[in-house]
Structure formats: C-alpha cells, structure tokens
Design an enzyme around this catalytic site. Sequence first.
Site, PDB file in Angstrom:
ATOM      1  N   ARG A  66     -12.249 -42.295   1.562  1.00  0.00           N
ATOM      2  CA  ARG A  66     -11.205 -41.563   0.888  1.00  0.00           C
ATOM      3  C   ARG A  66     -10.010 -41.445   1.892  1.00  0.00           C
ATOM      4  NH1 ARG A  66     -11.399 -36.724   0.850  1.00  0.00           N
ATOM      5  NH2 ARG A  66     -13.596 -36.498   1.527  1.00  0.00           N
ATOM      6  N   TYR A 196     -12.937 -47.987  -3.255  1.00  0.00           N
ATOM      7  CA  TYR A 196     -14.029 -47.274  -2.678  1.00  0.00           C
ATOM      8  C   TYR A 196     -14.365 -45.840  -3.186  1.00  0.00           C
ATOM      9  CZ  TYR A 196     -17.862 -46.557   0.858  1.00  0.00           C
ATOM     10  OH  TYR A 196     -18.945 -46.345   1.297  1.00  0.00           O
ATOM     11  N   GLY A 197     -15.618 -45.395  -3.589  1.00  0.00           N
ATOM     12  CA  GLY A 197     -15.867 -44.050  -3.823  1.00  0.00           C
ATOM     13  C   GLY A 197     -14.817 -43.254  -4.458  1.00  0.00           C
ATOM     14  N   LYS A 205     -14.016 -37.398  -7.944  1.00  0.00           N
ATOM     15  CA  LYS A 205     -13.232 -36.350  -7.345  1.00  0.00           C
ATOM     16  C   LYS A 205     -11.879 -36.041  -8.070  1.00  0.00           C
ATOM     17  CE  LYS A 205     -15.908 -36.305  -3.604  1.00  0.00           C
ATOM     18  NZ  LYS A 205     -16.750 -35.398  -3.385  1.00  0.00           N
ATOM     19  N   HIS A 225     -16.428 -27.936  -5.402  1.00  0.00           N
ATOM     20  CA  HIS A 225     -17.215 -29.014  -4.554  1.00  0.00           C
ATOM     21  C   HIS A 225     -18.476 -28.517  -3.907  1.00  0.00           C
ATOM     22  CE1 HIS A 225     -16.445 -31.998  -0.981  1.00  0.00           C
ATOM     23  NE2 HIS A 225     -17.396 -32.586  -1.829  1.00  0.00           N
ATOM     24  N   SER A 247     -17.461 -33.098   2.636  1.00  0.00           N
ATOM     25  CA  SER A 247     -18.041 -34.145   2.515  1.00  0.00           C
ATOM     26  C   SER A 247     -18.737 -34.382   3.855  1.00  0.00           C
ATOM     27  CB  SER A 247     -17.059 -35.434   2.235  1.00  0.00           C
ATOM     28  OG  SER A 247     -16.185 -34.841   1.273  1.00  0.00           O
ATOM     29  N   ALA A 248     -19.924 -35.075   3.743  1.00  0.00           N
ATOM     30  CA  ALA A 248     -20.753 -35.294   4.974  1.00  0.00           C
ATOM     31  C   ALA A 248     -21.282 -34.325   5.786  1.00  0.00           C
ATOM     32  CB  ALA A 248     -19.971 -36.446   5.599  1.00  0.00           C
ATOM     33  N   CYS A 249     -21.476 -33.129   5.087  1.00  0.00           N
ATOM     34  CA  CYS A 249     -22.086 -31.765   5.977  1.00  0.00           C
ATOM     35  C   CYS A 249     -23.269 -31.543   5.587  1.00  0.00           C
ATOM     36  CB  CYS A 249     -20.816 -30.748   5.987  1.00  0.00           C
ATOM     37  SG  CYS A 249     -19.531 -31.011   6.725  1.00  0.00           S
ATOM     38  N   THR A 252     -26.234 -33.179   0.275  1.00  0.00           N
ATOM     39  CA  THR A 252     -27.384 -33.671  -0.320  1.00  0.00           C
ATOM     40  C   THR A 252     -28.660 -33.406  -0.040  1.00  0.00           C
ATOM     41  OG1 THR A 252     -25.858 -35.474  -0.691  1.00  0.00           O
ATOM     42  CG2 THR A 252     -28.014 -36.100  -1.021  1.00  0.00           C
ATOM     43  N   ASN A 253     -28.510 -33.335   1.746  1.00  0.00           N
ATOM     44  CA  ASN A 253     -30.030 -32.998   2.251  1.00  0.00           C
ATOM     45  C   ASN A 253     -30.292 -31.451   1.708  1.00  0.00           C
ATOM     46  OD1 ASN A 253     -29.909 -35.587   3.822  1.00  0.00           O
ATOM     47  ND2 ASN A 253     -28.997 -34.650   5.417  1.00  0.00           N
ATOM     48  N   ASP A 272     -22.870 -32.500  -5.357  1.00  0.00           N
ATOM     49  CA  ASP A 272     -21.465 -32.612  -5.037  1.00  0.00           C
ATOM     50  C   ASP A 272     -20.641 -31.944  -5.885  1.00  0.00           C
ATOM     51  OD1 ASP A 272     -19.717 -33.884  -3.144  1.00  0.00           O
ATOM     52  OD2 ASP A 272     -18.994 -35.087  -4.900  1.00  0.00           O
ATOM     53  N   ASN A 363     -19.842 -44.286   6.746  1.00  0.00           N
ATOM     54  CA  ASN A 363     -19.798 -43.785   5.458  1.00  0.00           C
ATOM     55  C   ASN A 363     -20.335 -44.613   4.566  1.00  0.00           C
ATOM     56  OD1 ASN A 363     -18.723 -41.740   3.533  1.00  0.00           O
ATOM     57  ND2 ASN A 363     -16.755 -42.912   3.210  1.00  0.00           N
ATOM     58  N   ARG A 365     -23.134 -45.767   1.670  1.00  0.00           N
ATOM     59  CA  ARG A 365     -23.717 -44.803   0.780  1.00  0.00           C
ATOM     60  C   ARG A 365     -24.831 -45.351  -0.141  1.00  0.00           C
ATOM     61  NH1 ARG A 365     -20.602 -39.531  -0.132  1.00  0.00           N
ATOM     62  NH2 ARG A 365     -18.995 -39.928   1.747  1.00  0.00           N
TER      63      ARG A 365
HETATM   64  O1  SAT Z   1     -14.818 -38.968  -2.258  1.00  0.00           O
HETATM   65  S1  SAT Z   1     -16.146 -39.778  -2.044  1.00  0.00           S
HETATM   66  O2  SAT Z   1     -16.782 -39.524  -3.479  1.00  0.00           O
HETATM   67  O3  SAT Z   1     -15.837 -40.952  -1.656  1.00  0.00           O
HETATM   68  C1  SAT Z   1     -17.189 -39.122  -0.755  1.00  0.00           C
HETATM   69  C2  SAT Z   1     -16.930 -37.769  -0.506  1.00  0.00           C
HETATM   70  O4  SAT Z   1     -15.805 -37.497   0.165  1.00  0.00           O
HETATM   71  O5  SAT Z   1     -17.534 -36.540  -0.794  1.00  0.00           O
HETATM   72 MN    MN Z   2     -18.091 -34.698  -2.000  1.00  0.00          MN
END
Ligand code: SAT
Ligand code: MN
Length: 580
Positions: A66, A196-197, A205, A225, A247-249, A252-253, A272, A363, A365
């Site tokens: 992003r 991308y994403g 988003k 979020h 994001s990325a914290c 998902t885990n 998410d 990043n 995916r």
């Molecule tokens: O915004 S994305 O879907 O690319 C990924 C994220 O930041 O959560």
């Molecule tokens: Mn996210």
Amino acid sequence: MLGVELLDRWLQEIITHCQPDNTEVFIASPEQLLILKTRMIEDGLLEPLSGNERWLHRSDSTDVARMEHRTFICSLHERDAGPTNHWLDPQVARETLNGLFAGSFVGRTMYVIPYAMAPLGGVFTQFGIEVTDSPYVALSMSMMTRVGPDVLDALISADPLDVVRGMHCTGELDPYNRWVCHFPETREIWSFGSNYGGNALLGKKCHSLRLASVMARDTGWLAEHMLIIELTTPAGERQHIAAAFPSACGKTNLAMLQSSLDGWDIRVLGDDIAWMRPGKDGLYAVNPEYGFFGVAPGTSEKTNPVALSMTERDTVFTNVAVTSDGNPWWEGMKPLDVDTSVLDWQGRSRTVGDCAGPLAHPNSRFTSPLTNCATLSDSWNNPEGVRIDAILFGGRRPTTIPLVMEAQDWTQGVLYGASMASQTTAAATGAVGVLRRDPMAMLPFCGYNICDYFGHWLTMTECVPVLPKVFSVNWFRQDESGKYIWPGFGANIHAIKWISERVSGSVDVETTPVGNLPIRSDLTLKDVDISEAAIELLTSVDKAAWMIEVDAIAAYFTSLGETVPIELRDRLDSIKAALR
Ligand code: SAT
Ligand code: MN
C-alpha cells in the site's frame, strides 16, 4: 429497472472514456476462471505451482505494498478528511484521474466485477462493482469478495445509490503517478497505477474500511480493521473476540491460533476486517471478506500451521520465492540448505545463502478462500453475525505496554484504541520499525476525521445494549538487547484465556490507573518458556515509563487538533494524576 439503467449508464460512460477493446461482466464462473487463468499464463501473469490449483503472480518490482502517501480522501470538505488523511478536492481529483483514465483501456479487456461484502441476506450485506483492466485483480476479487450469479441478481435489486462504484486502471505502474482516491459522498473509488493488494482490490480497504467507516458513522455502526475469532471454553460457553492490530502484526496468526490448553477451542471468522452493528443484546460482527490475503513471510509450522495447510490448494501467491520443485517458499517458512537454488520474488535465480536480500518480498502474500481454513467457524457465513464479547487493541510495542490489561469502562477502552501505537511494517511503503500512533489500527483506513471517529466510538454507549469488554494486548515487548520477551504465537492462548475468564467473570484483577492487570496466579502459563522476572515485567505497570507514555499520548492528541473528544483528554488527565 431503474437501478440497472443507472449502473449501465455509468458503465457506458467508462467504456466511452477508457475505450477497452472488450468488456466482460466477470462473475467467476468456472468457464470464465479457466479462460482468465489461461490468458494470464499466456501473458506471463500467472504461473502454476506444484499442488492443486496453486498459482504464482509476480507484481511489478516497484508495486509491492500500500502507498499511504498516494491514498486520498476526496470529501467535499477538507475538515471531513481530518488531520490524518491526505485530502484532495474532489473536483481536482476527478479532473486529474479523468485525464489519466482517458483511453487507458485501449488494447485491454475491461472486467466488470459485481461483488458483495458480508454474507448475503442480512443488514450487513453491501454491494459494489469494480471495473478493472487487471486480470490479477479480477482473479483476486473472485477470491476475496463474494462474486457470482446470485450476487449479480441481488445487486441488481439493490438501491443503485447504495452500490459502491470502483474504477481501477493498471496504468504505467509508475510509483510517482499512483492514485487511490475515495469519494465518500458518492461512494466511489478511483484507483490508478497500482496492481497491489489494498491499492487495487477495491472491495478490501477502500470499500470495506474507508468508505464503510463513513457509512458506519452516518448510520450508527463500526467498520474496523479487526480479526474475529470464536472461543469455546471448557464449560462449553461460546465467546467472540474482535481484535485490532496494524497490518502485518499477527492478525492472521492470532485468528488461526490453535489452543494448546485442554478444553479450549478457537475458530476463525475473519483475519482483517470486522463490521459491527448494535443488535438486540450487544454488538454483532461479520467479516465482510470472502478470503484471506495473508502476509507470507514468517508463516510456518510453528507460527501458523493452519494457514500453511490452507495454502496447499486453491491459493494465489504473490511475490513469494519458488523452489526448484515448484513450491512456494519464504523467509521463516522452513530452513533450506544455504546452497539450495530458488527463484526469488522477481524470478531471479538465487541461492538461499546469498546475501542479496530477502528471497520472498517482505510483503509477499497468499490469497486463499475462507473455506480453505480448517478452523473456520460454523458462523462464518451467518448474515446476522456473532455477538462480540471482547475487543482487543494491540500493536508492536517494545516497551511499557503490558502483555494484557482490561479497560475499566468503555471510555478507557476507546482511549486504548485511540492511543494505540506500533512499529511500522512492510505492509506499507516507507521505513520499517518506526513507532507511530495508529489509532484502532485505522490510521491508513479511517475514511473521515479521526477525531470524529473517536467521538463515534464513544457514542456506542448510547446504542449498544451490552458493550463488549475492551482489552489492550502486546506480544512484542523487548529486553535491552532487543530480544522479544514473550514467545507469542501459541503462547498467546494464555492471554486469550484470561480475557475469556474476565468476560465470564471468573477471575479477579489487580487495579491500576492504566487498567486492570491479571493477578499473577491466574496466568498459569503452562509450557511457556519464560522467566519469572520477565512475567513480572509483562504484568506490571512501570509508573515512570507510563508518565512518559501518557505525555506522548497527550502530545499526539494535541497534534490532532481541538476536536479530540474531551472525554478522552479528561480521562488521560485523570490517569496522569493517579500515576503521580
Ligand atoms: O492493504 S493490504 O490489503 O494490501 C494489506 C494490509 O495492509 O493489510
Ligand atoms: Mn489489514
């Protein structure tokens, strides 16, 4: 039908303006998917990987995350975008993007993708249409949103003014000419120059957070979020937790956490986004998405075996590395011999041990449908949603913030969210590891004035009969040498268990000015490899550090301007007074 006519007119205007060679209404039928994938393979946009329906896509090397500084809220009034968003005059945005879109689909197929967010047939359901010249976006949207003939039928009967209209064009993929523009008043999204994403999959988003947050403000609900999980306790009680992390914290885990404690079971609803509405006896939530767009690096047998097995079929990988036997690979997955040769995320032949940087993009995916997930909750497609018992706020905080603490009331809970901070990650372009305030993990995703957003959260006391309890969590405390103190991942079940026991009222707390902390003996921490001193650090309040933190939050609120709700500022003042 008037709705169809209006939408048709909009599409005709786009066709006239962008001049695609062909137009295809894409409902992801098996035939359409086959043709799309075949075309993508021919054009070098998709490569089959080994296994069942596993695919690789490589993005442009400059288009990997992003881009927050190219993301704009084009509300009529600048004040509505607020202090944290980039505002662009809607007239200027339209003129600029109209110029870029003119003739931009020449030689290309225009995919018209009617989609739904949230399960069909309930108050949560929303419709959108994304128009795109990107086959990768069409494929991804068919996995991340609800797409199909039933969705098309339902969309046609919906009020066309409620249908979100998204325009996406690949353009030249020039990072300096990249635009993600949101028009909250007309529910439009115009995105140019990125594939991308979140920049390009407009249901995610752009629709489900930035535009939906504005709709939520206007009609009394929340678009957040957050992951959603379902917990079953040994007593058979079902509880639901929503949790906001940047994001990325590790959303998902955490969403796919497997309980190592007897009698405790965790199921996932989403990883998410959560839409939450006041219901008869509480706050009800759904996951508007239909798939997972998870960060690949770091996903392993240890950190997330559920995700790993989920990606064994029907999965599109983006920007991962590929082994010689055609399997995806990324840093942290499983160690490979240093001499092993792989193709890196840009398709270059490399060896695992070379020092030329990561082989998978940080990043990179995986995109998999929700239904691939072995621990998916039975309620995942329930249009009513599930009742949320607890809301968690967490970020990457190397210091100060304890492992888990409970807000003493809703206002303190909103303060936890509003003052959240986290070290930045590779999910957005820019420096990584810098601590920044990221209120409710919505800094890049709140579609309106963040101060009004805090105020909106506070109004939930008026419309939600029983509010969830709110907690702050932090899996990322570090020691002086920068080493993580808490093992995280599987060990997080112990914090979740305590939260659950607070929801059911079976354990007591230690009260402090910053929140309620666990009583040490209530955290059993079975099988957690951690010293007593570390536990003490994670479950106590360091007053000196908190004085600094409270001042930093106050300074942040000041930077946001006059309109941060007085309730939050007063609460901060009283915490500071109590800490003295
Ligand atoms: O915004 S994305 O879907 O690319 C990924 C994220 O930041 O959560
Ligand atoms: Mn996210």
